[in-house]
Design a protein around this motif. Sequence first.
Motif, PDB file in Angstrom:
ATOM      1  N   ASP A 181       0.787  -1.326  -0.001  1.00 55.18           N
ATOM      2  CA  ASP A 181       0.024   0.193   0.110  1.00 55.18           C
ATOM      3  C   ASP A 181       0.826   1.237   0.009  1.00 55.18           C
ATOM      4  OD1 ASP A 181      -2.327  -1.560   0.009  1.00 55.18           O
ATOM      5  OD2 ASP A 181      -2.736  -1.199   2.230  1.00 55.18           O
ATOM      6  N   ALA A 182       1.913   1.201   0.581  1.00 55.03           N
ATOM      7  CA  ALA A 182       2.973   2.494   0.697  1.00 55.03           C
ATOM      8  C   ALA A 182       3.610   2.745  -0.713  1.00 55.03           C
ATOM      9  CB  ALA A 182       3.744   2.157   1.953  1.00 55.03           C
ATOM     10  N   ILE A 183       3.699   1.663  -1.380  1.00 58.56           N
ATOM     11  CA  ILE A 183       4.351   1.595  -2.577  1.00 58.56           C
ATOM     12  C   ILE A 183       3.542   2.177  -3.570  1.00 58.56           C
ATOM     13  CG2 ILE A 183       5.278   0.248  -4.496  1.00 58.56           C
ATOM     14  CD1 ILE A 183       6.626  -1.415  -2.670  1.00 58.56           C
ATOM     15  N   ALA A 184       2.222   1.939  -3.415  1.00 60.87           N
ATOM     16  CA  ALA A 184       1.100   2.562  -4.355  1.00 60.87           C
ATOM     17  C   ALA A 184       0.739   3.800  -4.056  1.00 60.87           C
ATOM     18  CB  ALA A 184      -0.106   1.478  -4.233  1.00 60.87           C
ATOM     19  N   ALA A 185       0.889   4.345  -2.669  1.00 55.48           N
ATOM     20  CA  ALA A 185       0.566   5.571  -2.380  1.00 55.48           C
ATOM     21  C   ALA A 185       1.570   6.808  -2.698  1.00 55.48           C
ATOM     22  CB  ALA A 185       0.467   5.673  -0.568  1.00 55.48           C
ATOM     23  N   GLU A 186       2.746   6.126  -3.180  1.00 57.59           N
ATOM     24  CA  GLU A 186       3.745   6.862  -3.681  1.00 57.59           C
ATOM     25  C   GLU A 186       3.544   7.061  -5.250  1.00 57.59           C
ATOM     26  OE1 GLU A 186       6.548   8.746  -2.684  1.00 57.59           O
ATOM     27  OE2 GLU A 186       6.162   8.345  -0.624  1.00 57.59           O
ATOM     28  N   GLY A 187       2.494   6.589  -5.733  1.00 60.75           N
ATOM     29  CA  GLY A 187       2.333   6.643  -7.105  1.00 60.75           C
ATOM     30  C   GLY A 187       3.078   5.610  -8.101  1.00 60.75           C
ATOM     31  N   LEU A 188       3.839   4.770  -7.400  1.00 60.31           N
ATOM     32  CA  LEU A 188       4.574   3.669  -8.229  1.00 60.31           C
ATOM     33  C   LEU A 188       3.950   2.459  -8.638  1.00 60.31           C
ATOM     34  CD1 LEU A 188       7.575   3.914  -5.626  1.00 60.31           C
ATOM     35  CD2 LEU A 188       7.469   5.234  -7.791  1.00 60.31           C
ATOM     36  N   THR A 189       4.191   1.798  -9.356  1.00 64.73           N
ATOM     37  CA  THR A 189       3.608   0.736 -10.157  1.00 64.73           C
ATOM     38  C   THR A 189       3.761  -0.603  -9.118  1.00 64.73           C
ATOM     39  OG1 THR A 189       5.437  -0.248 -11.085  1.00 64.73           O
ATOM     40  CG2 THR A 189       3.831   1.268 -12.532  1.00 64.73           C
ATOM     41  N   ALA A 190       2.692  -1.473  -9.379  1.00 64.36           N
ATOM     42  CA  ALA A 190       2.826  -2.625  -8.378  1.00 64.36           C
ATOM     43  C   ALA A 190       3.981  -3.298  -8.232  1.00 64.36           C
ATOM     44  CB  ALA A 190       1.923  -3.520  -8.748  1.00 64.36           C
ATOM     45  N   PRO A 191       4.654  -3.785  -7.288  1.00 65.90           N
ATOM     46  CA  PRO A 191       5.970  -4.376  -7.325  1.00 65.90           C
ATOM     47  C   PRO A 191       5.986  -5.525  -7.815  1.00 65.90           C
ATOM     48  CG  PRO A 191       4.846  -4.451  -5.129  1.00 65.90           C
ATOM     49  CD  PRO A 191       3.866  -3.561  -5.762  1.00 65.90           C
ATOM     50  N   THR A 192       7.413  -5.782  -8.178  1.00 68.67           N
ATOM     51  CA  THR A 192       7.531  -7.346  -8.480  1.00 68.67           C
ATOM     52  C   THR A 192       7.905  -8.237  -7.230  1.00 68.67           C
ATOM     53  OG1 THR A 192       8.312  -6.817 -10.729  1.00 68.67           O
ATOM     54  CG2 THR A 192       9.044  -8.659  -9.683  1.00 68.67           C
ATOM     55  N   VAL A 193       7.351  -9.474  -6.943  1.00 64.62           N
ATOM     56  CA  VAL A 193       7.526 -10.061  -5.644  1.00 64.62           C
ATOM     57  C   VAL A 193       8.451 -11.206  -5.886  1.00 64.62           C
ATOM     58  CG1 VAL A 193       6.503 -11.297  -3.857  1.00 64.62           C
ATOM     59  CG2 VAL A 193       5.317  -9.147  -4.849  1.00 64.62           C
ATOM     60  N   SER A 194       9.561 -11.266  -5.155  1.00 69.79           N
ATOM     61  CA  SER A 194      10.612 -12.384  -5.097  1.00 69.79           C
ATOM     62  C   SER A 194      10.031 -13.274  -3.975  1.00 69.79           C
ATOM     63  CB  SER A 194      11.915 -11.988  -5.225  1.00 69.79           C
ATOM     64  OG  SER A 194      12.866 -13.067  -4.887  1.00 69.79           O
ATOM     65  N   HIS A 195       9.907 -14.483  -3.929  1.00 64.92           N
ATOM     66  CA  HIS A 195       9.428 -15.250  -2.819  1.00 64.92           C
ATOM     67  C   HIS A 195      10.684 -15.802  -2.392  1.00 64.92           C
ATOM     68  CE1 HIS A 195       5.178 -14.759  -3.817  1.00 64.92           C
ATOM     69  NE2 HIS A 195       5.486 -14.626  -5.026  1.00 64.92           N
ATOM     70  N   PHE A 196      11.417 -15.355  -1.810  1.00 64.05           N
ATOM     71  CA  PHE A 196      12.705 -15.367  -1.041  1.00 64.05           C
ATOM     72  C   PHE A 196      12.822 -16.693  -0.313  1.00 64.05           C
ATOM     73  CE2 PHE A 196      16.628 -14.573   1.341  1.00 64.05           C
ATOM     74  CZ  PHE A 196      17.788 -14.771   0.280  1.00 64.05           C
ATOM     75  N   GLY A 197      12.098 -16.518   0.815  1.00 63.24           N
ATOM     76  CA  GLY A 197      11.763 -17.496   1.801  1.00 63.24           C
ATOM     77  C   GLY A 197      11.464 -18.930   1.102  1.00 63.24           C
ATOM     78  N   ASP A 198      10.400 -18.767   0.432  1.00 66.32           N
ATOM     79  CA  ASP A 198      10.005 -20.312  -0.212  1.00 66.32           C
ATOM     80  C   ASP A 198      11.228 -20.726  -0.940  1.00 66.32           C
ATOM     81  OD1 ASP A 198       7.202 -19.700   0.762  1.00 66.32           O
ATOM     82  OD2 ASP A 198       6.722 -19.116  -1.152  1.00 66.32           O
ATOM     83  N   MET A 199      11.871 -19.935  -1.780  1.00 61.13           N
ATOM     84  CA  MET A 199      13.008 -20.552  -2.546  1.00 61.13           C
ATOM     85  C   MET A 199      14.057 -20.983  -1.645  1.00 61.13           C
ATOM     86  SD  MET A 199      16.564 -19.585  -3.323  1.00 61.13           S
ATOM     87  CE  MET A 199      16.579 -17.933  -2.753  1.00 61.13           C
ATOM     88  N   LEU A 200      14.322 -20.430  -0.293  1.00 59.65           N
ATOM     89  CA  LEU A 200      15.379 -21.113   0.489  1.00 59.65           C
ATOM     90  C   LEU A 200      14.803 -22.363   1.235  1.00 59.65           C
ATOM     91  CD1 LEU A 200      16.526 -17.938   2.325  1.00 59.65           C
ATOM     92  CD2 LEU A 200      17.958 -19.191   0.897  1.00 59.65           C
TER      93      LEU A 200
END
Length: 121
Positions: free
Chosen positions: A12-31
């Motif tokens: 929500d904070a990223i969107a509130a800055e007017g930035l596009t939706a983030p790309t998500v890396s599922h780091f914990g799942d990968m580990l």
Amino acid sequence: MPWEDLRLALEDAIAAEGLTAPTVSHFGDMLARTAPDLGHRADLYTHAEILSFCSVGVAARLVTEAAEQIALCPLSIAVYALPGEPGRSYLAYRRPPQTGAGSATAEALMQRLVKRAAEGG
């Protein structure tokens, strides 16, 4: 706050800055998935994702300041929770190594995002 709440607040904070939706890396799942093959514990995190996003204005200032700061783009913030700490979660990001106006702009954006997320969005 619980990981799920902090993760949503960060998005929500990223969107509130007017930035596009983030790309998500599922780091914990990968580990967790690679633990048997690599020999590390599968439970390093209870949850861990890295949200990557871009602000063209910030990126332009960063690389104008120092060409090697391209490595900071896209910007990213990790949100994670550790085993044995129920209800507690963390945010982390890379700080720009330079001290000029571009780095200050990037640092200010990251601080705003982290503060807004920590306050619940």
